[in-house]
Design an enzyme around this catalytic site. Structure first.
Site, PDB file in Angstrom:
ATOM      1  N   VAL A  60       0.816  -1.221   0.000  1.00  0.00           N
ATOM      2  CA  VAL A  60       0.000   0.000   0.000  1.00  0.00           C
ATOM      3  C   VAL A  60       0.851   1.273   0.000  1.00  0.00           C
ATOM      4  O   VAL A  60       0.318   2.368  -0.168  1.00  0.00           O
ATOM      5  CB  VAL A  60      -1.002   0.042   1.193  1.00  0.00           C
ATOM      6  CG1 VAL A  60      -2.012  -1.078   1.105  1.00  0.00           C
ATOM      7  CG2 VAL A  60      -0.281   0.063   2.536  1.00  0.00           C
ATOM      8  N   TYR A 150       3.120   6.114  15.574  1.00  0.00           N
ATOM      9  CA  TYR A 150       2.021   5.223  15.151  1.00  0.00           C
ATOM     10  C   TYR A 150       0.685   5.825  15.608  1.00  0.00           C
ATOM     11  O   TYR A 150      -0.271   5.907  14.832  1.00  0.00           O
ATOM     12  CB  TYR A 150       2.242   3.846  15.777  1.00  0.00           C
ATOM     13  CG  TYR A 150       1.106   2.855  15.626  1.00  0.00           C
ATOM     14  CD1 TYR A 150       0.967   2.078  14.467  1.00  0.00           C
ATOM     15  CD2 TYR A 150       0.174   2.663  16.649  1.00  0.00           C
ATOM     16  CE1 TYR A 150      -0.071   1.151  14.339  1.00  0.00           C
ATOM     17  CE2 TYR A 150      -0.859   1.747  16.536  1.00  0.00           C
ATOM     18  CZ  TYR A 150      -0.973   0.992  15.375  1.00  0.00           C
ATOM     19  OH  TYR A 150      -2.006   0.079  15.262  1.00  0.00           O
ATOM     20  N   ALA A 151       0.635   6.255  16.869  1.00  0.00           N
ATOM     21  CA  ALA A 151      -0.605   6.845  17.392  1.00  0.00           C
ATOM     22  C   ALA A 151      -0.966   8.101  16.603  1.00  0.00           C
ATOM     23  O   ALA A 151      -2.145   8.344  16.310  1.00  0.00           O
ATOM     24  CB  ALA A 151      -0.445   7.170  18.875  1.00  0.00           C
TER      25      ALA A 151
HETATM   26  P1  NAD Z   1      -1.285  -8.097  11.462  1.00  0.00           P
HETATM   27  O1  NAD Z   1       0.168  -7.819  11.555  1.00  0.00           O
HETATM   28  O2  NAD Z   1      -1.823  -9.401  11.910  1.00  0.00           O
HETATM   29  O3  NAD Z   1      -1.810  -7.834   9.976  1.00  0.00           O
HETATM   30  C1  NAD Z   1      -1.425  -6.704   9.271  1.00  0.00           C
HETATM   31  C2  NAD Z   1      -1.346  -7.086   7.816  1.00  0.00           C
HETATM   32  O4  NAD Z   1      -0.977  -5.911   7.079  1.00  0.00           O
HETATM   33  C3  NAD Z   1      -0.284  -8.164   7.526  1.00  0.00           C
HETATM   34  O5  NAD Z   1      -0.870  -9.191   6.764  1.00  0.00           O
HETATM   35  C4  NAD Z   1       0.787  -7.413   6.748  1.00  0.00           C
HETATM   36  O6  NAD Z   1       1.454  -8.215   5.795  1.00  0.00           O
HETATM   37  C5  NAD Z   1      -0.046  -6.314   6.087  1.00  0.00           C
HETATM   38  N1  NAD Z   1       0.770  -5.174   5.679  1.00  0.00           N
HETATM   39  C6  NAD Z   1       1.680  -4.491   6.427  1.00  0.00           C
HETATM   40  N2  NAD Z   1       2.252  -3.535   5.682  1.00  0.00           N
HETATM   41  C7  NAD Z   1       1.682  -3.593   4.448  1.00  0.00           C
HETATM   42  C8  NAD Z   1       1.861  -2.875   3.244  1.00  0.00           C
HETATM   43  N3  NAD Z   1       2.770  -1.880   3.157  1.00  0.00           N
HETATM   44  N4  NAD Z   1       1.099  -3.189   2.171  1.00  0.00           N
HETATM   45  C9  NAD Z   1       0.197  -4.201   2.245  1.00  0.00           C
HETATM   46  N5  NAD Z   1       0.006  -4.941   3.346  1.00  0.00           N
HETATM   47  C10 NAD Z   1       0.742  -4.644   4.439  1.00  0.00           C
HETATM   48  O7  NAD Z   1      -1.987  -6.888  12.259  1.00  0.00           O
HETATM   49  P2  NAD Z   1      -3.470  -6.723  12.836  1.00  0.00           P
HETATM   50  O8  NAD Z   1      -3.342  -6.715  14.296  1.00  0.00           O
HETATM   51  O9  NAD Z   1      -4.417  -7.632  12.155  1.00  0.00           O
HETATM   52  O10 NAD Z   1      -3.735  -5.216  12.371  1.00  0.00           O
HETATM   53  C11 NAD Z   1      -4.782  -4.857  11.472  1.00  0.00           C
HETATM   54  C12 NAD Z   1      -5.042  -3.360  11.658  1.00  0.00           C
HETATM   55  O11 NAD Z   1      -5.506  -3.128  12.985  1.00  0.00           O
HETATM   56  C13 NAD Z   1      -3.786  -2.500  11.477  1.00  0.00           C
HETATM   57  O12 NAD Z   1      -4.134  -1.323  10.793  1.00  0.00           O
HETATM   58  C14 NAD Z   1      -3.363  -2.209  12.900  1.00  0.00           C
HETATM   59  O13 NAD Z   1      -2.643  -1.010  12.978  1.00  0.00           O
HETATM   60  C15 NAD Z   1      -4.715  -2.133  13.595  1.00  0.00           C
HETATM   61  N6  NAD Z   1      -4.651  -2.376  15.042  1.00  0.00           N
HETATM   62  C16 NAD Z   1      -4.250  -3.570  15.570  1.00  0.00           C
HETATM   63  C17 NAD Z   1      -4.197  -3.729  16.952  1.00  0.00           C
HETATM   64  C18 NAD Z   1      -3.755  -5.015  17.622  1.00  0.00           C
HETATM   65  O14 NAD Z   1      -3.622  -5.046  18.868  1.00  0.00           O
HETATM   66  N7  NAD Z   1      -3.547  -6.098  16.921  1.00  0.00           N
HETATM   67  C19 NAD Z   1      -4.575  -2.681  17.811  1.00  0.00           C
HETATM   68  C20 NAD Z   1      -4.984  -1.479  17.228  1.00  0.00           C
HETATM   69  C21 NAD Z   1      -5.019  -1.346  15.848  1.00  0.00           C
END
Ligand code: NAD
Length: 244
Positions: A60, A150-151
């Site tokens: 992305v 990040y925040a």
């Molecule tokens: P995850 O690491 O399990 O999944 C994230 C996915 O994004 C991965 O499959 C990764 O390959 C993909 N990704 C990363 N960079 C990319 C790029 N440049 N282009 C395309 N794909 C890319 O994480 P998650 O916990 O499932 O997170 C999903 C969303 O939720 C994210 O936006 C994260 O910031 C947000 N989030 C997660 C948490 C948590 O505690 N897990 C908390 C708050 C917010």
């Protein structure tokens, strides 16, 4: 919820929340364009699906690749009805230890990646309306130490969501965001153990969210049931954040 006949584009589908969203949408009848920079993971998600999931390689942070995906999807399937921006990345570190390279990576993936995908997919959506759901974070609502930039990026996602929602409402397009709290995914598992344990203790419901619990909020915003809801921010965090 029924997504029969709907076309959904979901990023970050190789694991965690994006995978759970893709699986739920496909199970509910959508055709899902499942994009991730981890193509093997996206293919694995497609294998797990009970419905139609088409895996795609996508970074992305690459503007040309985002536009190429849009052209390919529109040519073969028509305009998307749903976009879910779930791709994200983080690494916990004291703010003072960060440098330009780290800040740029955080902002490119977590903020500009969503901006870029939204512009690309909004254009074909304008004719028939649609739903956009962005994954922000509770860190973007209340702050989080060790995650300052990040925040900031996730706070940007929240403000961006509300602003675009205002601009495109007249086209019948809704834009909302979900703020996961600590969720049991590889992203969370990669954080230091001390921080993970402290966060679970601070959650009133005393456990992590499952990816499926976050996906349930995402698919609500993506559904016809949320037709009159736009510009909203919903935390799925076991009560960790009770922001107004
Ligand atoms: P995850 O690491 O399990 O999944 C994230 C996915 O994004 C991965 O499959 C990764 O390959 C993909 N990704 C990363 N960079 C990319 C790029 N440049 N282009 C395309 N794909 C890319 O994480 P998650 O916990 O499932 O997170 C999903 C969303 O939720 C994210 O936006 C994260 O910031 C947000 N989030 C997660 C948490 C948590 O505690 N897990 C908390 C708050 C917010």
């Amino acid at each position: 919820m029924d997504f029969t006949g709907k076309l959904a584009v979901v990023t970050g589908v190789a694991s965690g929340i994006g995978r759970a969203v893709a699986l739920e949408l496909a199970a509910a009848g959508a055709t899902v364009i499942a994009a991730d920079r981890d193509l093997d993971g996206a293919k694995r998600t497609a294998e797990l699906a009970t419905g139609a999931i088409e895996p795609h390689f996508l970074d992305v942070t690459d503007p040309a690749a985002v536009l190429a995906l849009r052209e390919d999807v529109v040519a073969r399937h028509g305009a998307p009805n749903v976009l879910v921006n779930a791709a994200g990345w983080d690494r916990i570190a004291p703010f003072l230890d960060g440098d330009e390279e780290f800040w740029h990576a955080l902002v490119e993936i977590n903020y500009l990646g969503q901006v870029r995908m939204t512009k690309a997919m909004l254009e074909p959506m304008l004719a028939d309306g649609g739903r956009i759901v962005n994954l922000a974070s509770d860190a973007g609502r209340v702050g989080s130490s060790g995650e300052s930039v990040y925040a900031g990026a996730k706070g940007g996602v929240i403000a961006f969501t509300k602003s675009v929602a205002r601009e495109v409402a007249r086209h019948g397009i809704t834009v909302n965001c979900v703020c996961p709290g600590p969720t049991d995914t590889p992203l969370f598992a990669a954080q230091p153990e001390k921080i993970r344990l402290a966060l679970v203790k601070a959650i009133p419901l005393r456990r992590l969210a499952t990816p499926e619990e976050v996906a349930a909020a995402v698919t609500f915003f993506a559904s016809d049931r949320a037709a009159f809801v736009t510009g909203q921010v919903l935390s799925v965090s076991g009560g960790l954040t009770m922001a107004g």
